[in-house]
Design an enzyme around this catalytic site. Structure first.
Site, PDB file in Angstrom:
ATOM      1  N   GLU A 194     -55.246  30.249  23.477  1.00  0.00           N
ATOM      2  CA  GLU A 194     -55.184  30.854  24.742  1.00  0.00           C
ATOM      3  C   GLU A 194     -54.786  32.189  24.665  1.00  0.00           C
ATOM      4  O   GLU A 194     -53.708  32.683  24.802  1.00  0.00           O
ATOM      5  CB  GLU A 194     -53.897  30.294  25.461  1.00  0.00           C
ATOM      6  CG  GLU A 194     -54.083  28.933  25.937  1.00  0.00           C
ATOM      7  CD  GLU A 194     -52.911  28.287  26.604  1.00  0.00           C
ATOM      8  OE1 GLU A 194     -52.228  29.242  27.206  1.00  0.00           O
ATOM      9  OE2 GLU A 194     -53.051  27.275  27.088  1.00  0.00           O
ATOM     10  N   GLU A 213     -55.822  20.769  25.804  1.00  0.00           N
ATOM     11  CA  GLU A 213     -54.702  20.552  26.393  1.00  0.00           C
ATOM     12  C   GLU A 213     -54.657  20.149  27.740  1.00  0.00           C
ATOM     13  O   GLU A 213     -55.376  20.596  28.304  1.00  0.00           O
ATOM     14  CB  GLU A 213     -53.622  21.950  26.026  1.00  0.00           C
ATOM     15  CG  GLU A 213     -53.292  22.012  24.758  1.00  0.00           C
ATOM     16  CD  GLU A 213     -52.488  23.404  24.830  1.00  0.00           C
ATOM     17  OE1 GLU A 213     -51.778  23.634  25.934  1.00  0.00           O
ATOM     18  OE2 GLU A 213     -52.300  24.190  23.995  1.00  0.00           O
TER      19      GLU A 213
HETATM   20  C1  GCO Z   1     -49.739  26.964  26.817  1.00  0.00           C
HETATM   21  C2  GCO Z   1     -49.767  26.279  25.476  1.00  0.00           C
HETATM   22  C3  GCO Z   1     -48.717  25.504  25.148  1.00  0.00           C
HETATM   23  C4  GCO Z   1     -47.796  24.967  26.347  1.00  0.00           C
HETATM   24  C5  GCO Z   1     -48.143  24.312  27.210  1.00  0.00           C
HETATM   25  C6  GCO Z   1     -47.314  24.134  28.527  1.00  0.00           C
HETATM   26  O1  GCO Z   1     -50.890  26.443  27.431  1.00  0.00           O
HETATM   27  O2  GCO Z   1     -48.962  27.598  27.396  1.00  0.00           O
HETATM   28  O3  GCO Z   1     -50.746  26.168  24.559  1.00  0.00           O
HETATM   29  O4  GCO Z   1     -47.941  25.911  23.989  1.00  0.00           O
HETATM   30  O5  GCO Z   1     -46.633  24.451  25.881  1.00  0.00           O
HETATM   31  O6  GCO Z   1     -49.324  24.607  27.742  1.00  0.00           O
HETATM   32  O7  GCO Z   1     -46.937  25.262  29.138  1.00  0.00           O
END
Ligand code: GCO
Length: 466
Positions: free
Chosen positions: A163, A371
């Site tokens: 990200e 994710e």
């Molecule tokens: C993000 C990150 C994670 C977060 C998850 C929840 O997407 O921000 O990759 O580290 O913890 O997404 O916010």
């Protein structure tokens, strides 16, 4: 019409969010260690100093993963644990930790999926300008080479940067995440360009160590989905998903109102087009004008190293329809009182179908959801169970949409639930619980939530009965 036989069922975490051991065994400080020290940055004054103490409990955690039946585990490596100064001297104990973790996973038949960078830049490199320093692609290549030379005999799947939208947009533009800077757009775009070069140099370094490695990137984004399945609405959603809002283009069409309203750099195409298509999107070049750093064809060749798959972190999206007023789309507000996670993120399962479809259409690579998940108000009931039925319903709905993509022939390779366990949720501290494993932060006791048991069944049935 289901997931393919060897579909990769996984869960994800990130180093700073779970490891703890912040200054143990020679680890150097990173920007999150520094950011957490400043009062007011993190809710309840918390930090990742101890987090889930995964550094000491990785064996127990691998055993829990095995109990759930995970086929794969996506974790990130802490750059400053391996190179305390970011470059130069290697901390062999830091490297040993990941070596041991990988062995513990493989012993349980769990495939390691490594992310090289999940936001925890060595503080020593931040002091040298961090992502603004033109040397950072080389620093990242050096670190990657060290990791790949040691671990690529056992790690076969890699992600470079997690990200960039967040660590650049939140870290350098609106200052809500480490290192907490509010830079000018031209500097932000320069940092972005360096991060893209770093990605490309890392891909080269991994391939040099292991020609058979499978490599992808893990950007995020807010996918738009169509109100109806007419061609016009679908086209509107595609355009909205990959649009690049310009500077001062506050909240175009309501986009991302739930998430961020004023970020020119919060978008997908500015990061993913260079990587997968070898060019910045025209719309962004026009919107950012002379704020875009000078770059060469040689830069673009490094950035667009061939990749094996496309990872996407997807949580929440927004609904659009074709506009009747000359705009390219209109946002369709969600109904009042609609489903929200504890974090107050709208529940929009459609994005797993439309996100996969749009990303595949545009980038033509196999898709991993790297994710997806939700934070909920989980607690341990009097009888010891953690009944997170909303998380079960959430994941179920999202997976059904993902299965639709699989059924339509989109090559969907795997799914990583965020997160394996409750952990340090950045500026929110420990208030948001995303895990399928409950963590008692006082005792470090782990407990499978109902969702973990449910997910075990989903995995065992390969998603047949969602
Ligand atoms: C993000 C990150 C994670 C977060 C998850 C929840 O997407 O921000 O990759 O580290 O913890 O997404 O916010």
């Amino acid at each position: 019409m289901s997931f393919k036989k060897n579909f990769v069922w996984g869960a994800a975490t990130a180093s700073y969010q779970i490891e703890g051991a912040a200054s143990k065994d020679g680890k150097g400080p990173n920007i999150w260690d520094a950011y957490c020290e400043i009062p007011g940055n993190i809710k309840d004054g918390n930090s990742g100093d101890i987090a889930c103490d995964h550094y000491h409990r990785y064996k127990e955690d691998a055993a829990l993963m095995s109990q759930i039946g995970l086929k794969a585990y996506r974790f990130s490596l802490s750059w400053s644990r391996i190179l305390p100064e970011g470059t130069g001297t290697i901390n062999s104990k830091g490297l040993d930790f990941y070596d041991n973790l990988v062995d513990a996973l493989l012993e349980k038949g769990i495939a390691p999926y490594a992310t090289l960078f999940h936001w925890d830049l060595p503080q020593a490199l931040q002091l040298r300008g961090g992502w603004l320093n033109a040397d950072i692609p080389e620093w990242f290549a050096e670190y990657t080479q060290i990791v790949a030379e040691r671990l690529s005999d056992r790690i076969k799947y890699w992600f470079t940067l997690n990200e960039p939208q967040c660590f650049i947009g939140h870290g350098l533009l609106n200052g809500t995440k480490a290192p907490g800077l509010k830079l000018e757009l031209s500097d932000v775009l320069l940092a972005t360009h360096h991060s893209l070069l770093a990605h490309g140099r890392a891909v080269q370094a991994i391939r040099a160590a292991d020609a058979s490695a499978k490599i992808g990137a893990a950007p995020t984004g807010s996918v738009a989905f169509p109100k109806s399945e007419t061609e016009a609405d679908i086209n509107a959603a595609y355009q909205a998903t990959f649009s690049v809002p310009g500077e001062g283009d506050l909240n175009p069409g309501g986009k991302n109102a739930w998430l961020i309203s004023d970020e020119a750099t919060w978008n997908i195409a500015w990061y993913a087009d260079p990587i997968f298509l070898g060019k910045y999107p025209e719309e962004g070049l026009a919107a950012f004008g002379d704020k875009v750093p000078r770059y060469t064809d040689a830069d673009m060749a490094i950035i667009s190293q061939p990749l094996d798959f496309c990872g996407i972190n997807l949580y929440s999206g927004w609904q659009v329809e074709a506009s009747t007023e000359g705009n390219r789309w209109e946002e369709v507000p969600m109904p009042q009182g609609d489903r929200l996670t504890a974090f107050k993120w709208p529940v929009t399962p459609e994005i797993l179908y439309w996100g996969s479809r749009f990303f595949y259409e545009r980038y033509n690579k196999p898709i991993y959801i790297t994710e997806n998940g939700m934070s909920a108000h989980d607690w341990v009931d009097l009888d010891g169970a953690v009944r997170d039925h909303q998380r079960i319903d959430f994941v179920r709905r999202y997976l059904r949409e993902f299965r639709r993509a699989a059924g339509e022939g989109i090559p969907v390779e795997g799914y990583f639930l965020w997160s394996l366990m409750d952990n340090f949720e950045w500026a929110e501290g420990y208030r948001e619980r995303f895990g399928i494993i409950h963590v008692d932060y006082e005792t470090q006791e782990r407990r499978l939530k109902e969702s973990a048991k449910w997910y075990a069944t989903v995995i065992a049935e390969n998603g047949e009965n969602l």
